[in-house]
Write an enzyme that holds these catalytic residues in place. Sequence first.
Site, PDB file in Angstrom:
ATOM      1  CB  CYS A 187      -0.920  -0.018   1.224  1.00  0.00           C
ATOM      2  SG  CYS A 187      -1.931   1.471   1.390  1.00  0.00           S
TER       3      CYS A 187
ATOM      4  CB  CYS B 119      -4.638  -1.261   1.991  1.00  0.00           C
ATOM      5  SG  CYS B 119      -3.614  -1.211   3.481  1.00  0.00           S
TER       6      CYS B 119
ATOM      7  CB  CYS C  82      -4.674   2.541   5.539  1.00  0.00           C
ATOM      8  SG  CYS C  82      -4.366   2.408   3.751  1.00  0.00           S
TER       9      CYS C  82
ATOM     10  CG  ASP D 244      20.603  -1.000 -13.494  1.00  0.00           C
ATOM     11  OD1 ASP D 244      20.756  -2.155 -13.952  1.00  0.00           O
ATOM     12  OD2 ASP D 244      20.351  -0.788 -12.300  1.00  0.00           O
TER      13      ASP D 244
END
EC number: 6.3.5.13
Length: 414
Positions: free
Chosen positions: A200, A216, A219, A338
């Site tokens: 979350c 979630c 919350c 990368d």
Amino acid sequence: MSASLTPRAKFATTLLRTAAALSRATGRGDGSVIGGRVGLIVEPRLLELLAEGRHVVLISGTNGKTTTTRFTTAALEAIGRVATNSFGANMPTGHTTALAKAPKAEYATLECDEHYLGQLLDAARPKVVALLNLSRDQLDRAMEVTALAAKWRQTLQASAGQTTIVANADDPLIVWAASVCERVVWVAAGQSWTADSAICPNCGAHLDRFGEFWRCTNCGLNRPSPQWSVAHQGEAVVGPDGRRYDLHLQLPGRVNRANAATALAIASLFGVDPAQAAPRLSEVASVAGRYAKVERDGRHLRLLLAKNPAGWLESFDMIDPVPPVVLSLNAREVDGFDTSWIYDVDFTSLAGRKVVVTGDRRTDLAVRLEVDGVDFLVVDDIRAAIAAVPPGPVEVVANYTAFQDVRAEFNRVN
């Protein structure tokens, strides 16, 4: 629009167009970046002045910005002229050039780089902002994805009440960022790549997922009910009133149906009837070379851009199951140096078909394919790749600068 510009702004606009024209004439590109740079040096407020009085749409996210911008432009052209940067120059210099090139356009649809959203909100004062998705991209030079969502949330909160947000209900990071806004239109645009939204963004607890729904349990952040969605059966978009709008897109894949749904949602906010707008989307055959079909020595190539793990996953969903596949990977400054992110991509779906690998970092990609048990042939460049496959259809998937190399081989096909 140009009639209300100050003399300084008019002079800056003239220099902008001249610089852009010189860039095109000398083969250095379409001139969007250099033109905008010149104009903004002469008049730092040029973007703001050119945007004044227009109905502006900003479209941002990690993937799908260019295509959604092109779709939205096609939809809005049903009601008027549209200024747009739908070939990908998505920073303030490109935005300035797009507006300068179309001084009489009442509408503007602007693709916006994720890191410039706040700056564009201040300068362009958009009527609508579309938030598509957030996932990892350019690992060595871009902001961590949750930090970017937090930056968006703070930026949107500061401008709450001034604009309408069109947002992807399936991406928790987008929902968290957009939930501070007063007016949000939710679109079920999907989220095939979920690795960057496992927790979350609001409290850090693990997110539960049940098919399309997510929540979630700590919350209470959860997937909002979408007003717009892609129909589960057939190629259609379902609007807020439950009506289906058939799509006959030339662009492949579920993700492009979702991009189309977002475009229809945006256009409807300007009074465009979705039934009138939907057929216009079918006229879009390629976008800055993406999805373009080209021919060379009996090989019929389709060009697909994939810049990051989420993009490669979506590309593999688009390609036909039989033709050979050419994969091209670079790691130049624009791509990010990368390449470790390729280990987040599942290449096993390519097993059993002819795969040719090229690009600056072809050996990195070859090692990754070997790990997934995919047979491959390594070649030096796109010409060698074309020669290595038999006549007939060929799918080409490349990241950003590798894709531009492929386009250059075919004279910058659009």
